[in-house]
Design a protein around this motif. Sequence first.
Motif, PDB file in Angstrom:
ATOM      1  N   ASP A 172      -4.805   0.861   8.890  1.00 56.99           N
ATOM      2  CA  ASP A 172      -3.455   1.154   8.406  1.00 56.99           C
ATOM      3  C   ASP A 172      -3.194   0.359   7.129  1.00 56.99           C
ATOM      4  OD1 ASP A 172      -0.760   1.665   8.024  1.00 56.99           O
ATOM      5  OD2 ASP A 172      -0.352   1.727  10.173  1.00 56.99           O
ATOM      6  N   ILE A 173      -3.349   0.994   5.984  1.00 53.90           N
ATOM      7  CA  ILE A 173      -3.126   0.334   4.690  1.00 53.90           C
ATOM      8  C   ILE A 173      -1.662  -0.083   4.551  1.00 53.90           C
ATOM      9  CG2 ILE A 173      -3.371   0.552   2.194  1.00 53.90           C
ATOM     10  CD1 ILE A 173      -5.985   0.652   3.847  1.00 53.90           C
ATOM     11  N   ARG A 174      -0.776   0.707   5.115  1.00 54.44           N
ATOM     12  CA  ARG A 174       0.653   0.374   5.079  1.00 54.44           C
ATOM     13  C   ARG A 174       0.901  -1.016   5.655  1.00 54.44           C
ATOM     14  NH1 ARG A 174       3.926   3.062   9.764  1.00 54.44           N
ATOM     15  NH2 ARG A 174       2.372   1.721  10.759  1.00 54.44           N
ATOM     16  N   ASP A 175       0.314  -1.282   6.808  1.00 55.50           N
ATOM     17  CA  ASP A 175       0.570  -2.561   7.461  1.00 55.50           C
ATOM     18  C   ASP A 175      -0.068  -3.726   6.715  1.00 55.50           C
ATOM     19  OD1 ASP A 175       2.204  -1.582   9.376  1.00 55.50           O
ATOM     20  OD2 ASP A 175       0.821  -1.800  11.052  1.00 55.50           O
ATOM     21  N   LEU A 176      -1.106  -3.479   5.941  1.00 55.96           N
ATOM     22  CA  LEU A 176      -1.669  -4.535   5.098  1.00 55.96           C
ATOM     23  C   LEU A 176      -0.725  -4.876   3.949  1.00 55.96           C
ATOM     24  CD1 LEU A 176      -5.457  -3.637   4.803  1.00 55.96           C
ATOM     25  CD2 LEU A 176      -4.478  -5.661   5.875  1.00 55.96           C
ATOM     26  N   LEU A 177      -0.117  -3.868   3.347  1.00 59.24           N
ATOM     27  CA  LEU A 177       0.767  -4.095   2.206  1.00 59.24           C
ATOM     28  C   LEU A 177       2.080  -4.744   2.629  1.00 59.24           C
ATOM     29  CD1 LEU A 177       0.093  -0.727   0.377  1.00 59.24           C
ATOM     30  CD2 LEU A 177      -0.510  -2.987  -0.489  1.00 59.24           C
ATOM     31  N   ILE A 178       2.573  -4.375   3.821  1.00 62.76           N
ATOM     32  CA  ILE A 178       3.795  -5.004   4.328  1.00 62.76           C
ATOM     33  C   ILE A 178       3.480  -6.446   4.722  1.00 62.76           C
ATOM     34  CG2 ILE A 178       5.543  -4.964   6.145  1.00 62.76           C
ATOM     35  CD1 ILE A 178       5.213  -1.928   6.264  1.00 62.76           C
ATOM     36  N   GLY A 179       4.247  -7.371   4.209  1.00 61.83           N
ATOM     37  CA  GLY A 179       4.018  -8.777   4.499  1.00 61.83           C
ATOM     38  C   GLY A 179       3.014  -9.445   3.581  1.00 61.83           C
ATOM     39  N   ALA A 194      16.457  -6.111  18.967  1.00 62.30           N
ATOM     40  CA  ALA A 194      16.531  -4.735  19.452  1.00 62.30           C
ATOM     41  C   ALA A 194      15.654  -3.760  18.668  1.00 62.30           C
ATOM     42  CB  ALA A 194      17.985  -4.243  19.407  1.00 62.30           C
ATOM     43  N   TYR A 195      15.428  -4.031  17.366  1.00 62.04           N
ATOM     44  CA  TYR A 195      14.807  -3.023  16.512  1.00 62.04           C
ATOM     45  C   TYR A 195      13.499  -3.465  15.855  1.00 62.04           C
ATOM     46  CZ  TYR A 195      19.445  -0.937  16.965  1.00 62.04           C
ATOM     47  OH  TYR A 195      20.611  -0.401  17.452  1.00 62.04           O
ATOM     48  N   GLY A 196      13.193  -4.755  15.862  1.00 59.29           N
ATOM     49  CA  GLY A 196      11.955  -5.225  15.267  1.00 59.29           C
ATOM     50  C   GLY A 196      12.119  -5.685  13.826  1.00 59.29           C
ATOM     51  N   ASN A 197      11.031  -6.197  13.246  1.00 60.64           N
ATOM     52  CA  ASN A 197      10.996  -6.643  11.860  1.00 60.64           C
ATOM     53  C   ASN A 197      10.918  -5.452  10.909  1.00 60.64           C
ATOM     54  OD1 ASN A 197      10.805  -9.634  12.113  1.00 60.64           O
ATOM     55  ND2 ASN A 197       8.954  -9.142  13.251  1.00 60.64           N
ATOM     56  N   SER A 198      10.882  -5.742   9.618  1.00 62.87           N
ATOM     57  CA  SER A 198      10.804  -4.664   8.617  1.00 62.87           C
ATOM     58  C   SER A 198       9.607  -3.759   8.854  1.00 62.87           C
ATOM     59  CB  SER A 198      10.733  -5.266   7.213  1.00 62.87           C
ATOM     60  OG  SER A 198      11.919  -5.949   6.881  1.00 62.87           O
ATOM     61  N   ARG A 199       8.484  -4.347   9.238  1.00 63.52           N
ATOM     62  CA  ARG A 199       7.288  -3.535   9.490  1.00 63.52           C
ATOM     63  C   ARG A 199       7.553  -2.466  10.538  1.00 63.52           C
ATOM     64  NH1 ARG A 199       3.778  -7.303   9.852  1.00 63.52           N
ATOM     65  NH2 ARG A 199       2.474  -6.871   8.040  1.00 63.52           N
ATOM     66  N   ASP A 200       8.345  -2.803  11.541  1.00 60.64           N
ATOM     67  CA  ASP A 200       8.652  -1.843  12.609  1.00 60.64           C
ATOM     68  C   ASP A 200       9.607  -0.752  12.148  1.00 60.64           C
ATOM     69  OD1 ASP A 200       7.261  -3.339  14.794  1.00 60.64           O
ATOM     70  OD2 ASP A 200       8.751  -4.841  14.286  1.00 60.64           O
ATOM     71  N   LEU A 201      10.251  -0.955  11.020  1.00 60.08           N
ATOM     72  CA  LEU A 201      11.249  -0.008  10.530  1.00 60.08           C
ATOM     73  C   LEU A 201      10.716   0.866   9.401  1.00 60.08           C
ATOM     74  CD1 LEU A 201      14.285  -2.477  10.436  1.00 60.08           C
ATOM     75  CD2 LEU A 201      13.660  -0.869  12.251  1.00 60.08           C
ATOM     76  N   CYS A 202       9.421   0.788   9.127  1.00 63.23           N
ATOM     77  CA  CYS A 202       8.815   1.527   8.023  1.00 63.23           C
ATOM     78  C   CYS A 202       7.740   2.467   8.553  1.00 63.23           C
ATOM     79  CB  CYS A 202       8.218   0.546   7.008  1.00 63.23           C
ATOM     80  SG  CYS A 202       7.401   1.344   5.609  1.00 63.23           S
ATOM     81  N   LEU A 203       7.859   3.742   8.227  1.00 58.63           N
ATOM     82  CA  LEU A 203       6.864   4.729   8.640  1.00 58.63           C
ATOM     83  C   LEU A 203       5.797   4.948   7.581  1.00 58.63           C
ATOM     84  CD1 LEU A 203       9.161   7.430  10.282  1.00 58.63           C
ATOM     85  CD2 LEU A 203       7.634   5.842  11.447  1.00 58.63           C
ATOM     86  N   GLY A 204       6.175   4.865   6.314  1.00 57.93           N
ATOM     87  CA  GLY A 204       5.222   5.148   5.247  1.00 57.93           C
ATOM     88  C   GLY A 204       5.542   4.378   3.989  1.00 57.93           C
ATOM     89  N   LEU A 205       4.517   4.222   3.135  1.00 57.88           N
ATOM     90  CA  LEU A 205       4.677   3.471   1.890  1.00 57.88           C
ATOM     91  C   LEU A 205       4.055   4.214   0.723  1.00 57.88           C
ATOM     92  CD1 LEU A 205       3.785  -0.305   2.458  1.00 57.88           C
ATOM     93  CD2 LEU A 205       6.043   0.695   2.103  1.00 57.88           C
ATOM     94  N   GLY A 252      -4.108   0.272 -11.047  1.00 54.66           N
ATOM     95  CA  GLY A 252      -3.221   1.352 -11.449  1.00 54.66           C
ATOM     96  C   GLY A 252      -3.254   2.542 -10.521  1.00 54.66           C
ATOM     97  N   ALA A 253      -4.186   2.552  -9.555  1.00 56.52           N
ATOM     98  CA  ALA A 253      -4.238   3.667  -8.603  1.00 56.52           C
ATOM     99  C   ALA A 253      -2.987   3.662  -7.725  1.00 56.52           C
ATOM    100  CB  ALA A 253      -5.483   3.550  -7.732  1.00 56.52           C
ATOM    101  N   ILE A 254      -2.495   4.862  -7.418  1.00 57.58           N
ATOM    102  CA  ILE A 254      -1.282   4.997  -6.607  1.00 57.58           C
ATOM    103  C   ILE A 254      -1.671   5.339  -5.170  1.00 57.58           C
ATOM    104  CG2 ILE A 254       0.883   6.255  -6.298  1.00 57.58           C
ATOM    105  CD1 ILE A 254       0.818   6.847  -9.310  1.00 57.58           C
ATOM    106  N   PHE A 255      -1.207   4.540  -4.236  1.00 53.17           N
ATOM    107  CA  PHE A 255      -1.393   4.803  -2.813  1.00 53.17           C
ATOM    108  C   PHE A 255      -0.257   5.714  -2.363  1.00 53.17           C
ATOM    109  CE2 PHE A 255      -0.211   3.412   1.588  1.00 53.17           C
ATOM    110  CZ  PHE A 255      -1.281   4.005   2.235  1.00 53.17           C
ATOM    111  N   HIS A 256      -0.594   6.972  -2.057  1.00 56.06           N
ATOM    112  CA  HIS A 256       0.406   7.970  -1.663  1.00 56.06           C
ATOM    113  C   HIS A 256       0.512   7.981  -0.139  1.00 56.06           C
ATOM    114  CE1 HIS A 256       0.821   9.592  -5.737  1.00 56.06           C
ATOM    115  NE2 HIS A 256      -0.490   9.517  -5.840  1.00 56.06           N
ATOM    116  N   GLY A 257       1.300   7.081   0.389  1.00 49.26           N
ATOM    117  CA  GLY A 257       1.390   6.958   1.838  1.00 49.26           C
ATOM    118  C   GLY A 257       2.792   7.200   2.378  1.00 49.26           C
TER     119      GLY A 257
END
Length: 476
Positions: free
Chosen positions: A199-206, A164-175, A182-187
């Motif tokens: 979409d850098i978020r989707d690369l980091l997820i998984g 009904a709701y999808g995997n974790s990737r589908d439940l995350c809007l930002g990271l 050491g650089a911080i990704f402010h997403g």
Amino acid sequence: MDTIAPTPLTDDLRTRFAALLPAGRALTEAEAIAPYLREQRDLYEGRSRLVLRPSSVDEVSAILKLANETRTPVVPQGGNTGLVGGQVPRSEQEIVLSLSLMNRIRDVDPIGRTMTVDAGVVLQRVQEAADEANLFFPLSLGSEGSCQIGGNLSSNAGGTGVLAYGNSRDLCLGLEAVLPGGAIFHGLRRLKKDNRGYDIRDLLIGAEGTLGVITGAVLKLFPKPAAREVAYVGLETPEHAIQLLRRAEAIAGSQLTAFELMPRIGIEFTVRHTQGARDPLASPHAWYVLLEISSARSEDDARSVLEHTLEGAFEAGEVQDAAIAQSLSDARMFWRMREEMSWAQKPEGGSIKHDVSVPVALVPEFLRRADEAVLEAIPDARIVSFGHLGDGNIHYNISQPVGADTQVFLGRWHEINRLVHAIVADLNGSFAAEHGIGQLKRIELAETKPPMEMDLMRGIKTVFDPYGIMNPGKLL
């Protein structure tokens, strides 16, 4: 993809890393480190001489900056519940970076229906915080009392709510994440629409911690269902389960929030080894389905949809018996029978496990062909195939024959994997549905994924992590 030789983790270097954190947050004694080296299947024996426990993104940044400068490998770890060895350090030169102290719920936005959390927040706490805000977070796993959001996202965890709701990737809007230098990704964005390039978020997820360390996330919340109705259904074949699924989807639509398939032997193991468990139906059946209907309106609405579904299924001969939960206690017991099925196999001896997915309509064919192949190889094997039929993900587990030598049986792990995964591949499925790759499936991934895709993955890894310090020996 091991691109560096590990830098010796000397006492001096350990001291430099420890100095980045307040006293007591760098573990160097073997006894204190030991819990971070054990994983629940006992497939891998971890090795490390240092565990670092930061409590902020700036501390993580400082650690990764020094690690990058000194070429020191880092293994991110959440709740240590992974099933493929992705969280286990392989060498005494590797540092374990535990996110467990980064456990703040930073913000709940009831209007936008989002929650911003640290990566170390335990999944059950996220569920509870959503409930306190009269909202709902649908990710649900058997390990939800100990797994952490960062690990869930790093492995793109699935669970029982994917239908009904999808995997974790589908439940995350930002990271929010820290990259190897050491650089911080402010997403940490709360946007449902944001099409500004890759979409850098989707690369980091998984990515299983191979590209950076997830330190925070914006999670998507949903209106809390007004009611849920759960039924335990007995039926004859997986084909009948597919027919019931189609019927439930046609009648319930988006109100169908779970559809889990279980075999008789799994019920027997669970009743045998789980305190307080009981068979929900009066007589045994070859297969079972746990069916959940949720309603935003009322209990009567959910019950009406469930009863209408089951009445039609009985008339069509798709089901043999069914029990509808009459109380919250009943519903919890029904779900417990499903959730304990994995753990109930352990007292039965060795278990060769598979986490596979095939197109939903082909699940019965997969089960038939896999059973034939496994039983030809191990005639007395006890096959416990269960899982998320609604999204085609089956945990195809094989318990050793009664009285067999456990180590001899487990020694055939890769042989049996090849048999089962060949059938999965023939059906255009995946041998890594929701548990990830880690160490367990790394070689098989390289052998089976198209070379062009592997080259693209290696290229991405090189851009993010040119010195290969992030979780080496995992995934790639």
